[in-house]
Design a protein around this motif. Structure first.
Motif, PDB file in Angstrom:
ATOM      1  N   ASP A  73      51.591  49.524  65.761  1.00 54.42           N
ATOM      2  CA  ASP A  73      52.796  49.386  64.962  1.00 54.42           C
ATOM      3  C   ASP A  73      53.836  48.736  65.867  1.00 54.42           C
ATOM      4  O   ASP A  73      54.449  49.420  66.697  1.00 54.42           O
ATOM      5  N   ASN A  74      54.018  47.454  65.730  1.00 54.81           N
ATOM      6  CA  ASN A  74      54.919  46.742  66.634  1.00 54.81           C
ATOM      7  C   ASN A  74      56.378  47.135  66.422  1.00 54.81           C
ATOM      8  O   ASN A  74      57.185  47.013  67.340  1.00 54.81           O
ATOM      9  N   ALA A  75      56.712  47.623  65.256  1.00 55.50           N
ATOM     10  CA  ALA A  75      58.088  48.084  65.015  1.00 55.50           C
ATOM     11  C   ALA A  75      58.377  49.367  65.792  1.00 55.50           C
ATOM     12  O   ALA A  75      59.529  49.649  66.122  1.00 55.50           O
ATOM     13  N   LYS A  76      57.319  50.133  66.065  1.00 56.87           N
ATOM     14  CA  LYS A  76      57.478  51.389  66.793  1.00 56.87           C
ATOM     15  C   LYS A  76      57.011  51.294  68.239  1.00 56.87           C
ATOM     16  O   LYS A  76      57.009  52.298  68.956  1.00 56.87           O
ATOM     17  N   ASN A  77      56.587  50.104  68.662  1.00 56.08           N
ATOM     18  CA  ASN A  77      56.081  49.927  70.032  1.00 56.08           C
ATOM     19  C   ASN A  77      54.971  50.939  70.356  1.00 56.08           C
ATOM     20  O   ASN A  77      54.949  51.524  71.445  1.00 56.08           O
ATOM     21  N   THR A  78      54.073  51.116  69.433  1.00 60.27           N
ATOM     22  CA  THR A  78      53.050  52.142  69.592  1.00 60.27           C
ATOM     23  C   THR A  78      51.673  51.604  69.200  1.00 60.27           C
ATOM     24  O   THR A  78      51.555  50.862  68.219  1.00 60.27           O
ATOM     25  N   VAL A  79      50.683  51.989  69.965  1.00 58.92           N
ATOM     26  CA  VAL A  79      49.297  51.686  69.643  1.00 58.92           C
ATOM     27  C   VAL A  79      48.569  53.014  69.453  1.00 58.92           C
ATOM     28  O   VAL A  79      48.885  54.007  70.110  1.00 58.92           O
ATOM     29  N   TYR A  80      47.614  53.004  68.531  1.00 55.38           N
ATOM     30  CA  TYR A  80      46.903  54.222  68.170  1.00 55.38           C
ATOM     31  C   TYR A  80      45.399  54.051  68.372  1.00 55.38           C
ATOM     32  O   TYR A  80      44.877  52.935  68.315  1.00 55.38           O
ATOM     33  N   LEU A  81      44.740  55.158  68.560  1.00 58.16           N
ATOM     34  CA  LEU A  81      43.283  55.181  68.561  1.00 58.16           C
ATOM     35  C   LEU A  81      42.850  56.344  67.671  1.00 58.16           C
ATOM     36  O   LEU A  81      43.000  57.503  68.067  1.00 58.16           O
ATOM     37  N   GLN A  82      42.376  56.013  66.490  1.00 59.68           N
ATOM     38  CA  GLN A  82      41.852  57.023  65.582  1.00 59.68           C
ATOM     39  C   GLN A  82      40.397  57.281  65.945  1.00 59.68           C
ATOM     40  O   GLN A  82      39.588  56.363  65.913  1.00 59.68           O
ATOM     41  N   MET A  83      40.103  58.520  66.277  1.00 63.73           N
ATOM     42  CA  MET A  83      38.769  58.888  66.715  1.00 63.73           C
ATOM     43  C   MET A  83      38.158  59.794  65.653  1.00 63.73           C
ATOM     44  O   MET A  83      38.630  60.907  65.434  1.00 63.73           O
ATOM     45  N   ASN A  84      37.117  59.327  65.020  1.00 61.91           N
ATOM     46  CA  ASN A  84      36.414  60.112  64.001  1.00 61.91           C
ATOM     47  C   ASN A  84      35.009  60.453  64.478  1.00 61.91           C
ATOM     48  O   ASN A  84      34.453  59.770  65.322  1.00 61.91           O
ATOM     49  N   SER A  85      34.460  61.508  63.895  1.00 66.41           N
ATOM     50  CA  SER A  85      33.081  61.918  64.223  1.00 66.41           C
ATOM     51  C   SER A  85      32.877  61.979  65.732  1.00 66.41           C
ATOM     52  O   SER A  85      31.899  61.433  66.260  1.00 66.41           O
ATOM     53  N   VAL A  86      33.764  62.660  66.406  1.00 68.91           N
ATOM     54  CA  VAL A  86      33.688  62.680  67.871  1.00 68.91           C
ATOM     55  C   VAL A  86      32.449  63.432  68.335  1.00 68.91           C
ATOM     56  O   VAL A  86      31.923  64.315  67.640  1.00 68.91           O
ATOM     57  N   LYS A  87      32.007  63.063  69.526  1.00 69.43           N
ATOM     58  CA  LYS A  87      30.801  63.632  70.130  1.00 69.43           C
ATOM     59  C   LYS A  87      31.157  64.180  71.511  1.00 69.43           C
ATOM     60  O   LYS A  87      32.139  63.748  72.111  1.00 69.43           O
ATOM     61  N   PRO A  88      30.344  65.079  72.034  1.00 69.26           N
ATOM     62  CA  PRO A  88      30.613  65.582  73.388  1.00 69.26           C
ATOM     63  C   PRO A  88      30.720  64.463  74.420  1.00 69.26           C
ATOM     64  O   PRO A  88      31.515  64.574  75.374  1.00 69.26           O
ATOM     65  N   GLU A  89      29.974  63.406  74.245  1.00 68.11           N
ATOM     66  CA  GLU A  89      30.042  62.292  75.198  1.00 68.11           C
ATOM     67  C   GLU A  89      31.335  61.493  75.106  1.00 68.11           C
ATOM     68  O   GLU A  89      31.576  60.605  75.922  1.00 68.11           O
ATOM     69  N   ASP A  90      32.178  61.796  74.148  1.00 66.27           N
ATOM     70  CA  ASP A  90      33.500  61.183  74.091  1.00 66.27           C
ATOM     71  C   ASP A  90      34.503  61.904  74.998  1.00 66.27           C
ATOM     72  O   ASP A  90      35.635  61.451  75.150  1.00 66.27           O
ATOM     73  N   THR A  91      34.083  63.004  75.574  1.00 69.63           N
ATOM     74  CA  THR A  91      34.958  63.751  76.468  1.00 69.63           C
ATOM     75  C   THR A  91      35.339  62.901  77.676  1.00 69.63           C
ATOM     76  O   THR A  91      34.471  62.386  78.378  1.00 69.63           O
ATOM     77  N   ALA A  92      36.633  62.744  77.882  1.00 68.54           N
ATOM     78  CA  ALA A  92      37.129  61.896  78.968  1.00 68.54           C
ATOM     79  C   ALA A  92      38.653  61.937  78.978  1.00 68.54           C
ATOM     80  O   ALA A  92      39.276  62.444  78.043  1.00 68.54           O
ATOM     81  N   VAL A  93      39.211  61.373  80.017  1.00 70.69           N
ATOM     82  CA  VAL A  93      40.632  61.062  80.011  1.00 70.69           C
ATOM     83  C   VAL A  93      40.774  59.667  79.414  1.00 70.69           C
ATOM     84  O   VAL A  93      40.100  58.732  79.848  1.00 70.69           O
TER      85      VAL A  93
END
Length: 124
Positions: A73-93
């Motif tokens: 959202d360039n008006a809000k200076n924000t980027v998003y990451l929508q994460m669906n169906s997460v898995k244990p291997e998605d665990t990270a910083v």
């Protein structure tokens, strides 16, 4: 100078959804393509996704294709990451990063600015 602050991480269960946010300071947000990377314990930092300055072009790592969605959202200076169906291997910083071009976006060495990271833990 661009400062990036991630938020939205936490502990979730397998199959849950989570949305990460990255707020950018400064007036030049639209000059930068924005990427997400992640680093799991004992592993190297890896590319997750990137979005172009306009938001029209997006790229994903194979491991998250079809499950994660990047947006901005360039008006809000924000980027998003929508994460669906997460898995244990998605665990990270998870880190957001900014770069001026869309060349070699999967290489973390080409990014100009980085956030401090937000922890995502997926329990099985």
């Amino acid at each position: 100078q661009v400062q990036l602050v991630e938020s939205g991480g936490g502990l979730v269960q397998t199959g849950d959804s989570l949305r990460l946010s990255c707020a950018a300071s400064g007036r030049t947000f639209t000059s930068y393509a924005m990427g997400w990377f992640r680093q799991a314990p004992g592993k190297e930092r890896e590319f997750v996704s990137v979005i172009s300055q306009s938001g029209i072009t997006t790229l994903y790592a194979d491991a998250v294709q079809g499950r994660f969605t990047i947006s901005r959202d360039n008006a809000k200076n924000t980027v998003y990451l929508q994460m669906n169906s997460v898995k244990p291997e998605d665990t990270a910083v998870y880190y957001c990063a900014a770069k001026r071009s869309l060349i070699a976006v999967a290489a973390d060495t080409g990014y100009d600015y980085w956030g401090q990271g937000t922890q995502v833990t997926v329990s099985s």
